[in-house]
Design a protein around this motif. Structure first.
Motif, mmCIF file in Angstrom:
data_model
loop_
_atom_site.group_PDB
_atom_site.id
_atom_site.type_symbol
_atom_site.label_atom_id
_atom_site.label_comp_id
_atom_site.label_asym_id
_atom_site.label_seq_id
_atom_site.Cartn_x
_atom_site.Cartn_y
_atom_site.Cartn_z
ATOM 1 N N UNK A 256 -2.978 29.470 80.646
ATOM 2 C CA UNK A 256 -2.788 28.222 81.390
ATOM 3 C C UNK A 256 -2.436 28.536 82.838
ATOM 4 N N UNK A 257 -3.023 27.765 83.723
ATOM 5 C CA UNK A 257 -2.655 27.823 85.132
ATOM 6 C C UNK A 257 -2.096 26.458 85.494
ATOM 7 N N UNK A 258 -1.014 26.432 86.266
ATOM 8 C CA UNK A 258 -0.327 25.187 86.608
ATOM 9 C C UNK A 258 -0.529 24.892 88.095
ATOM 10 N N UNK A 259 -0.910 23.638 88.379
ATOM 11 C CA UNK A 259 -1.126 23.218 89.764
ATOM 12 C C UNK A 259 -0.268 21.988 90.057
ATOM 13 N N UNK A 260 0.269 21.942 91.281
ATOM 14 C CA UNK A 260 1.032 20.761 91.679
ATOM 15 C C UNK A 260 0.053 19.698 92.181
ATOM 16 N N UNK A 261 0.534 18.490 92.479
ATOM 17 C CA UNK A 261 -0.364 17.402 92.898
ATOM 18 C C UNK A 261 -1.183 17.711 94.153
ATOM 19 N N UNK A 262 -0.704 18.605 94.997
ATOM 20 C CA UNK A 262 -1.462 18.927 96.216
ATOM 21 C C UNK A 262 -2.512 20.008 95.980
ATOM 22 N N UNK A 263 -2.592 20.522 94.761
ATOM 23 C CA UNK A 263 -3.613 21.510 94.440
ATOM 24 C C UNK A 263 -3.161 22.947 94.536
ATOM 25 N N UNK B 93 -1.366 26.280 93.333
ATOM 26 C CA UNK B 93 -1.031 26.867 92.038
ATOM 27 C C UNK B 93 0.463 27.174 92.006
ATOM 28 N N UNK B 94 1.132 26.708 90.962
ATOM 29 C CA UNK B 94 2.569 26.921 90.806
ATOM 30 C C UNK B 94 2.879 27.561 89.442
ATOM 31 N N UNK B 95 1.925 28.333 88.955
ATOM 32 C CA UNK B 95 2.131 29.027 87.688
ATOM 33 C C UNK B 95 3.337 29.951 87.827
ATOM 34 N N UNK B 96 4.266 29.923 86.866
ATOM 35 C CA UNK B 96 5.433 30.806 86.957
ATOM 36 C C UNK B 96 5.026 32.272 87.088
ATOM 37 N N UNK B 97 5.789 33.005 87.877
ATOM 38 C CA UNK B 97 5.474 34.409 88.164
ATOM 39 C C UNK B 97 5.383 35.247 86.887
ATOM 40 N N UNK B 98 6.273 35.009 85.964
ATOM 41 C CA UNK B 98 6.262 35.773 84.704
ATOM 42 C C UNK B 98 4.933 35.578 83.969
ATOM 43 N N UNK B 99 4.423 34.356 83.970
ATOM 44 C CA UNK B 99 3.149 34.069 83.322
ATOM 45 C C UNK B 99 1.988 34.702 84.096
ATOM 46 N N UNK C 222 2.099 37.442 85.814
ATOM 47 C CA UNK C 222 2.132 38.872 85.509
ATOM 48 C C UNK C 222 1.512 39.145 84.155
ATOM 49 N N UNK C 223 1.805 38.317 83.183
ATOM 50 C CA UNK C 223 1.259 38.472 81.834
ATOM 51 C C UNK C 223 -0.262 38.290 81.866
ATOM 52 N N UNK C 224 -0.740 37.311 82.622
ATOM 53 C CA UNK C 224 -2.172 37.057 82.728
ATOM 54 C C UNK C 224 -2.895 38.224 83.369
ATOM 55 N N UNK C 225 -2.333 38.778 84.455
ATOM 56 C CA UNK C 225 -2.992 39.920 85.101
ATOM 57 C C UNK C 225 -2.936 41.159 84.221
#
Length: 76
Positions: free
Chosen positions: A52-59, A61-67, A69-72
């Protein structure tokens, strides 16, 4: 995902338990099937969350850093 047969068996054993006709062997089978179900569910949920990638209303990306790191780490 668990097969339809296994899910049906879990339901059947649950009904037997409610009726009070569950044997010790069937109780062990029920425990094993429930554990398999939970393991499968947790694995699927973990895979979903880790992608999952998280985006704020302005577009932005606000994905938590820990996530992130796990994704990369999973990409490598």
């Amino acid at each position: 995902m668990l097969s339809k047969e296994k899910l049906a068996r879990i339901s059947e054993l649950s009904k037997m338990k409610k009726a009070g006709t569950l044997t010790t062997e069937q109780a062990k089978e029920q425990t094993a099937l429930r554990q398999e179900y939970l393991d499968t569910f947790r694995s699927t949920m973990r895979d979903t969350i880790e992608n999952v990638r998280v985006f704020d209303p302005s577009g932005e990306e606000v994905t938590p850093e820990k996530l992130r790191q796990k994704q990369s780490k999973n990409l490598n």
